[in-house]
Design an enzyme around this catalytic site. Structure first.
Site, PDB file in Angstrom:
ATOM      1  N   HIS A   1       0.808  -1.227   0.000  1.00 32.75           N
ATOM      2  CA  HIS A   1       0.000   0.000   0.000  1.00 32.75           C
ATOM      3  C   HIS A   1       0.837   1.271   0.000  1.00 32.75           C
ATOM      4  O   HIS A   1       0.277   2.350   0.216  1.00 32.75           O
ATOM      5  CB  HIS A   1      -0.929   0.045   1.217  1.00 32.75           C
ATOM      6  CG  HIS A   1      -1.976  -1.015   1.239  1.00 32.75           C
ATOM      7  ND1 HIS A   1      -3.251  -0.824   0.754  1.00 32.75           N
ATOM      8  CD2 HIS A   1      -1.936  -2.287   1.681  1.00 32.75           C
ATOM      9  CE1 HIS A   1      -3.961  -1.939   0.907  1.00 32.75           C
ATOM     10  NE2 HIS A   1      -3.176  -2.841   1.477  1.00 32.75           N
TER      11      HIS A   1
ATOM     12  N   LYS B   1      -9.123  13.507   4.518  1.00 32.36           N
ATOM     13  CA  LYS B   1      -8.165  12.392   4.520  1.00 32.36           C
ATOM     14  C   LYS B   1      -7.165  12.668   5.629  1.00 32.36           C
ATOM     15  O   LYS B   1      -7.166  13.760   6.205  1.00 32.36           O
ATOM     16  CB  LYS B   1      -7.443  12.314   3.172  1.00 32.36           C
ATOM     17  CG  LYS B   1      -6.852  13.661   2.715  1.00 32.36           C
ATOM     18  CD  LYS B   1      -6.177  13.572   1.361  1.00 32.36           C
ATOM     19  CE  LYS B   1      -7.139  13.641   0.190  1.00 32.36           C
ATOM     20  NZ  LYS B   1      -7.137  12.465  -0.654  1.00 32.36           N
ATOM     21  N   ARG B   2      -6.318  11.653   5.964  1.00 34.96           N
ATOM     22  CA  ARG B   2      -5.281  11.914   6.950  1.00 34.96           C
ATOM     23  C   ARG B   2      -4.486  13.157   6.561  1.00 34.96           C
ATOM     24  O   ARG B   2      -4.295  13.451   5.382  1.00 34.96           O
ATOM     25  CB  ARG B   2      -4.328  10.709   7.051  1.00 34.96           C
ATOM     26  CG  ARG B   2      -4.892   9.547   7.860  1.00 34.96           C
ATOM     27  CD  ARG B   2      -5.230   9.940   9.274  1.00 34.96           C
ATOM     28  NE  ARG B   2      -4.056   9.990  10.122  1.00 34.96           N
ATOM     29  CZ  ARG B   2      -3.714   9.056  11.010  1.00 34.96           C
ATOM     30  NH1 ARG B   2      -4.474   7.992  11.187  1.00 34.96           N
ATOM     31  NH2 ARG B   2      -2.641   9.184  11.742  1.00 34.96           N
TER      32      ARG B   2
ATOM     33  N   LYS C   1     -15.109   7.700  -3.481  1.00 37.23           N
ATOM     34  CA  LYS C   1     -16.345   7.955  -2.724  1.00 37.23           C
ATOM     35  C   LYS C   1     -16.944   9.300  -3.121  1.00 37.23           C
ATOM     36  O   LYS C   1     -18.171   9.428  -3.273  1.00 37.23           O
ATOM     37  CB  LYS C   1     -16.057   7.915  -1.219  1.00 37.23           C
ATOM     38  CG  LYS C   1     -15.601   6.535  -0.744  1.00 37.23           C
ATOM     39  CD  LYS C   1     -14.941   6.572   0.638  1.00 37.23           C
ATOM     40  CE  LYS C   1     -14.162   5.277   0.874  1.00 37.23           C
ATOM     41  NZ  LYS C   1     -13.236   5.364   2.033  1.00 37.23           N
TER      42      LYS C   1
ATOM     43  N   THR D   1      -8.862   6.233  -1.891  1.00 37.62           N
ATOM     44  CA  THR D   1     -10.177   5.632  -2.053  1.00 37.62           C
ATOM     45  C   THR D   1     -11.254   6.688  -1.794  1.00 37.62           C
ATOM     46  O   THR D   1     -12.377   6.565  -2.307  1.00 37.62           O
ATOM     47  CB  THR D   1     -10.371   4.443  -1.089  1.00 37.62           C
ATOM     48  OG1 THR D   1      -9.905   4.823   0.214  1.00 37.62           O
ATOM     49  CG2 THR D   1      -9.601   3.222  -1.563  1.00 37.62           C
TER      50      THR D   1
ATOM     51  N   LYS E   1       0.042  14.623   1.040  1.00 39.31           N
ATOM     52  CA  LYS E   1      -1.327  14.846   0.575  1.00 39.31           C
ATOM     53  C   LYS E   1      -1.609  16.329   0.326  1.00 39.31           C
ATOM     54  O   LYS E   1      -2.614  16.698  -0.256  1.00 39.31           O
ATOM     55  CB  LYS E   1      -2.319  14.274   1.584  1.00 39.31           C
ATOM     56  CG  LYS E   1      -2.228  12.739   1.717  1.00 39.31           C
ATOM     57  CD  LYS E   1      -3.179  12.214   2.784  1.00 39.31           C
ATOM     58  CE  LYS E   1      -2.996  10.744   3.097  1.00 39.31           C
ATOM     59  NZ  LYS E   1      -3.620   9.845   2.107  1.00 39.31           N
TER      60      LYS E   1
HETATM   61  C1  21N Z   1      -3.216   3.627   2.206  1.00 42.10           C
HETATM   62  F1  21N Z   1       1.431   2.934  12.942  1.00 42.10           F
HETATM   63  N1  21N Z   1      -2.182   3.164   3.086  1.00 42.10           N
HETATM   64  S1  21N Z   1      -3.511   3.908   5.214  1.00 42.10           S
HETATM   65  C2  21N Z   1      -2.649   4.419   1.051  1.00 42.10           C
HETATM   66  F2  21N Z   1       2.437   1.143  12.595  1.00 42.10           F
HETATM   67  N2  21N Z   1      -1.220   2.667   5.101  1.00 42.10           N
HETATM   68  O1  21N Z   1      -1.955   5.548   1.550  1.00 42.10           O
HETATM   69  C3  21N Z   1      -3.781   4.866   0.148  1.00 42.10           C
HETATM   70  F3  21N Z   1       0.371   1.169  13.144  1.00 42.10           F
HETATM   71  N3  21N Z   1      -1.115   2.603   6.419  1.00 42.10           N
HETATM   72  O2  21N Z   1      -3.266   5.513  -0.975  1.00 42.10           O
HETATM   73  C4  21N Z   1      -4.582   3.644  -0.281  1.00 42.10           C
HETATM   74  O3  21N Z   1      -5.725   4.054  -0.975  1.00 42.10           O
HETATM   75  C5  21N Z   1      -5.022   2.849   0.932  1.00 42.10           C
HETATM   76  O4  21N Z   1      -3.899   2.493   1.726  1.00 42.10           O
HETATM   77  C6  21N Z   1      -5.731   1.572   0.540  1.00 42.10           C
HETATM   78  O5  21N Z   1      -4.948   0.846  -0.367  1.00 42.10           O
HETATM   79  C7  21N Z   1      -2.239   3.215   4.425  1.00 42.10           C
HETATM   80  C8  21N Z   1      -0.099   2.070   6.899  1.00 42.10           C
HETATM   81  C9  21N Z   1       0.196   1.975   8.330  1.00 42.10           C
HETATM   82  C10 21N Z   1       1.509   1.901   8.704  1.00 42.10           C
HETATM   83  C11 21N Z   1       1.866   1.823  10.062  1.00 42.10           C
HETATM   84  C12 21N Z   1       0.899   1.810  11.011  1.00 42.10           C
HETATM   85  C13 21N Z   1      -0.415   1.851  10.656  1.00 42.10           C
HETATM   86  C14 21N Z   1      -0.780   1.936   9.294  1.00 42.10           C
HETATM   87  C15 21N Z   1       1.287   1.769  12.441  1.00 42.10           C
END
Ligand code: 21N
Length: 830
Positions: free
Chosen positions: A373, A564-565, A676, A672, A570
């Site tokens: 991802h 979004k985050r 939406k 995503t 971003k």
């Molecule tokens: C997203 F802190 N990836 S939310 C993409 F260790 N990764 O950015 C987005 F707990 N999170 O472009 C895409 O649409 C979406 O995925 C679906 O494919 C995200 C990673 C993450 C890393 C570490 C931690 C938590 C989450 C932690």
């Protein structure tokens, strides 16, 4: 009595209190649950009592279908998808379950008959925030589509006691508070203590010879505890399939540490109990890994070992031997968070089920598939070897063995290329030693996929290039999708009604049917109704904004939304630069013709991410000044909606006119939210990044506002020695906007408040905000131009919705099923 007859007796007829779907049976069931589950009667029941009584009423109907599903799976023993994800963001369940059961309107009437408004109960539900953002929400969309497509599937994860923090805005700043979502109980879940799993941790390994004289290893852990599964039924839309979301909750190994108790250490025994429970206590609130967080690695191991043990248990009930694991299950790794599963399955097969290494490796390698991802190198997970060794000594040995055999294969294919061997090794030895989880996932999986075409291509060219050279056949693309049930039918009932009245309801389970809308894009009466739907949703959001932010917004203004985050890549600050530019234009020429806009922001910043928090302060600071300035006279409004969530998304996506998808090209894996918004008729202003590329392809370039550098141009620009300050010196509007922020106007005269942000943009600007500024501003001018022609805007909006068929998660899941999982539908009859 046969099992089937027993079920029939339990399920009763159409008006059975547990299963009936008529208005009368729902009303009776509601009162029954209120009385016998809640111990309340209507006159004294609180909102929560009523909500729970309805939830149990709905759950009964789900359990009925769940039993039928389990029975069907027992009889047919189908190949099953196991989705492993550290995060899930399912959103509120009630509305979705009513929708998928097809009883929303009947239930509304049943409650109205008791003087209860269904919407009040829906509003009361607190959602499980068991994820950070897109990755967790994607997992939830996939659960909905898997059930809807009638695919046997289990989603495994962690039942965090505290989900993603609640965000409040105090004096323009983000303040985090704990998310105590289980405080009043969770009516949707079922605890299954009798199938708990044992989890080992720490200690050491030793080798021994078994009865047959074979060399073996055993793990002597320093600690053990227990994982208890807690199940939530997930119903498909318009079908009887109910799959499971099985989340693990950590407890002490025995209810009580008798050994310690007998030593007289009662207190110590209880302390150990509490310590065990901390494992599933809280979700890590970052969207990037922080190196070396011990508890995070424990969480990953915890849910992975429980899930694999659970699969082996199920396999046992089918009487298939462990060496046929990969025939029964396909295990999808949602990013590298569950990648330890590769070593854990090897351990279970070799150490506990006594398979020999080569056979165990065949099984393991044929069981896993890995979804990546992210392309951001800093977001690739790695664990310090000493930490890993102290917690999972046996896994480290197994990883070393996997690595040795893997690197032999690399040397065979690419002789005399030790640099390649070092790059590909599962162990990073360039400095302090780390375990590279993405490498473990690649080596241990038969398929690897990215989440949008561009992302999948860049994966092969950049972070996973060496793996692509070695195993090109493993690489695939599976473009993300979102569920139209939650994000259109549930969030936007007015639009759903208009679609059903104009075409028919076939789009609900086949979104490509929306193409039939195109022929209404010139029908003046239809355009009118389309605008009415949007206006109603904007008024609805307006009420929410006044409640949550205390600001009044004009539903006739252009709603320009970025949710979004909060992250530098971003580029919420690019959006802010546009706002400040418009503000400057108004100040310099009060009569300037500016399209009235309402800028809406939403999103959380990781608590330790200084720059992201500063971006939130900037948005609020600009809003504070702009919203009050009489010179602006209602032409610009800026609001920050606190605590963005799936539930808030329901109100936000349908109310947007313009969707901001403005990440630096090459950085957003897919996105995503972009889907939406577009599904609800927003037009997109965006870069050629992630799935934006494919959205533009589908809706047509003429229906998409494109700006900015391409991913290739971004790379070249940075490689050529990018000097953002030159852009600032040579663009008067850009300079004016940055100078205004630096002047202290938005910070009560404090010129230093936003200095770190401005300095970063002027001196390094790694995400090329300034490089894309002029193109973005020009594109926003084009947006305003089209907005001035409402018929044209509305036609574009209709075309966007009509051409969004590809972005249903049903399409994504159908592709996973066909190309990776090799599973097919197993219909369930009631
Ligand atoms: C997203 F802190 N990836 S939310 C993409 F260790 N990764 O950015 C987005 F707990 N999170 O472009 C895409 O649409 C979406 O995925 C679906 O494919 C995200 C990673 C993450 C890393 C570490 C931690 C938590 C989450 C932690």
């Amino acid at each position: 009595m046969t099992a089937r007859k027993r079920d029939d007796a339990a399920k009763g007829g159409e008006d059975s209190i547990r299963t009936g779907l008529s208005e009368d049976s729902i009303r009776l069931a509601f009162l029954d649950n209120l009385f016998y589950v809640q111990g309340r009667f209507l006159e004294v029941a609180s909102l929560d009592d009523k909500y729970k009584a309805l939830a149990y009423t709905v759950r009964d109907r789900l359990l009925h279908r769940w039993v039928a599903t389990v029975r069907t799976y027992q009889q047919t023993n189908p190949r099953t998808v196991c989705y492993l994800s550290a995060e899930y963001l399912p959103g509120p369940f009630m509305g979705n379950n009513l929708l998928n059961l097809g009883i929303s309107e009947v239930t509304r009437k049943a409650l109205a008959g008791l003087g209860i408004e269904l919407d009040d109960l829906l509003e009361h539900e607190e959602e499980p925030g068991l994820g950070n953002g897109g990755l967790g929400r994607l997992a939830a969309c996939f659960m909905d589509s898997l059930a809807t497509l009638q695919i046997p599937a289990i989603s495994y994860g962690i039942r965090y006691e505290f989900g993603i923090f609640n965000q409040r805005i105090r004096d323009g700043e983000q303040v985090e508070t704990t998310d105590n979502w289980l405080r009043y109980g969770n009516p949707w879940e079922v605890r299954r203590p009798h199938i708990a799993c044992t989890v080992k941790l720490g200690g050491r390994t030793e080798s021994y010879h078994d009865e047959a004289g074979r060399w073996r290893v055993r793990w002597l852990p320093s600690e053990t505890f227990r994982g208890v599964p807690i199940d939530t039924p997930i119903l498909g839309h318009g079908v009887n399939t109910v799959n499971l979301m099985r989340l693990w909750s950590a407890e002490a190994a025995e209810g009580f540490d008798f050994h310690a108790f007998n030593r007289g250490d009662y207190y110590g025994a209880v302390v150990r109990e509490v310590r065990s429970e901390t494992i599933s206590k809280v979700l890590y609130p970052n969207d990037e890994p922080e190196i070396g967080k011990r508890l995070r690695l424990i969480q990953q191991h915890f849910f992975v070992t429980c899930s694999l043990q659970d699969m082996l248990r199920v396999l046992g009930t089918t009487e298939l031997p462990p060496e046929r694991f990969h025939e029964k299950f396909c295990v999808q790794l949602n990013d590298t968070h569950p990648a330890i599963a590769v070593a854990e399955l090897m351990r279970l097969l070799v150490d506990e089920h006594h398979l020999d290494w080569d056979l165990a490796w065949q099984v393991t390698h044929n069981s896993f598939a890995y979804t990546n991802h992210t392309l951001l190198p800093e977001a690739l997970e790695k664990w310090p070897v000493p930490l890993f060794e102290s917690l999972l000594p046996r896994h480290l040995e197994i990883i070393y063995e996997i690595n040795a055999r893997f690197l032999d294969e690399v040397r065979m294919r690419f002789p005399f290329d030790e640099a390649r061997v070092r790059r590909m090794s599962i162990i990073d030895e360039s400095g302090p030693r780390y375990v590279r989880m993405a490498h473990l996932a690649c080596v241990g999986s038969f398929a690897i996929n990215g989440v949008a075409e561009l992302h999948s291509r860049l994966l092969k060219e950049t972070v996973l290039r060496d793996f692509y050279d070695l195993w090109p056949e493993k690489f695939q693309n599976k473009t993300n999708g979102v569920t139209p049930r939650r994000f259109v039918m549930l969030a936007n009932p007015g639009l759903a009604r208009l679609l059903n009245e104009t075409i028919d309801s076939s789009w609900e389970n086949d979104l490509t049917q929306l193409r039939a809308l195109e022929k209404y894009a010139d029908d003046a009466a239809f355009l009118e109704r389309w605008r009415d739907v949007k206006r109603e949703r904007k008024a609805h959001l307006g009420l929410l904004i006044s409640r949550l932010c205390g600001a009044r917004v004009d539903p006739d203004s252009l709603f320009d939304v970025q949710a979004k985050r909060i992250h530098e890549y971003k580029r919420q600050h690019l959006n802010v630069l546009h706002i400040v530019t418009l503000y400057n234009r108004i100040k310099h020429d009060p009569s300037s013709d500016i399209v009235p806009r309402t800028f809406v922001f939403g999103g959380k910043a990781a608590p330790g991410y200084f720059m992201a928090k500063l971006m939130i302060r900037l948005i609020n600071a600009v809003g504070e000044v702009v919203n009050r300035d009489p010179a602006v006279a209602g032409r610009l409004k800026v609001v920050f909606l606190p605590n963005f969530s799936v539930k808030l998304g329901h109100a936000l996506y349908p109310a947007a006119d313009l969707s901001e998808q403005i990440s630096t090209a090459g950085k957003e894996a897919s996105g995503t939210g972009n889907m939406k918004f577009a599904m609800n008729g927003a037009l997109t202003i965006g870069t050629l990044d992630g799935a934006n590329v494919e959205i533009r392809e589908e809706v047509g370039a003429e229906n998409f506002f494109l700006f900015g550098l391409t991913a290739e141009e971004v790379e070249h620009r940075l490689a050529a020695g990018y000097r953002p300050r030159d852009l600032y010196e040579n663009d008067a509007e850009l300079k004016g906007a940055l100078d205004l922020i630096g002047s202290g106007l938005f910070s009560h005269g404090d010129r230093d408040a936003f200095r770190p942000l401005i300095d970063n943009l002027l001196n390094s600007d790694p995400y090329l905000v300034l490089a894309d500024y002029a193109s973005y501003i020009a594109c926003q001018e084009a947006v305003s131009g089209v907005w001035r022609d409402p018929a044209r805007w509305t036609r574009m909006s209709i075309c966007n919705v009509a051409r969004m068929g590809k972005f249903s998660s049903d399409r994504s899941i159908a592709e996973y099923c066909r190309d990776i999982w090799k599973v097919s539908a197993v219909p369930v009859v009631l």
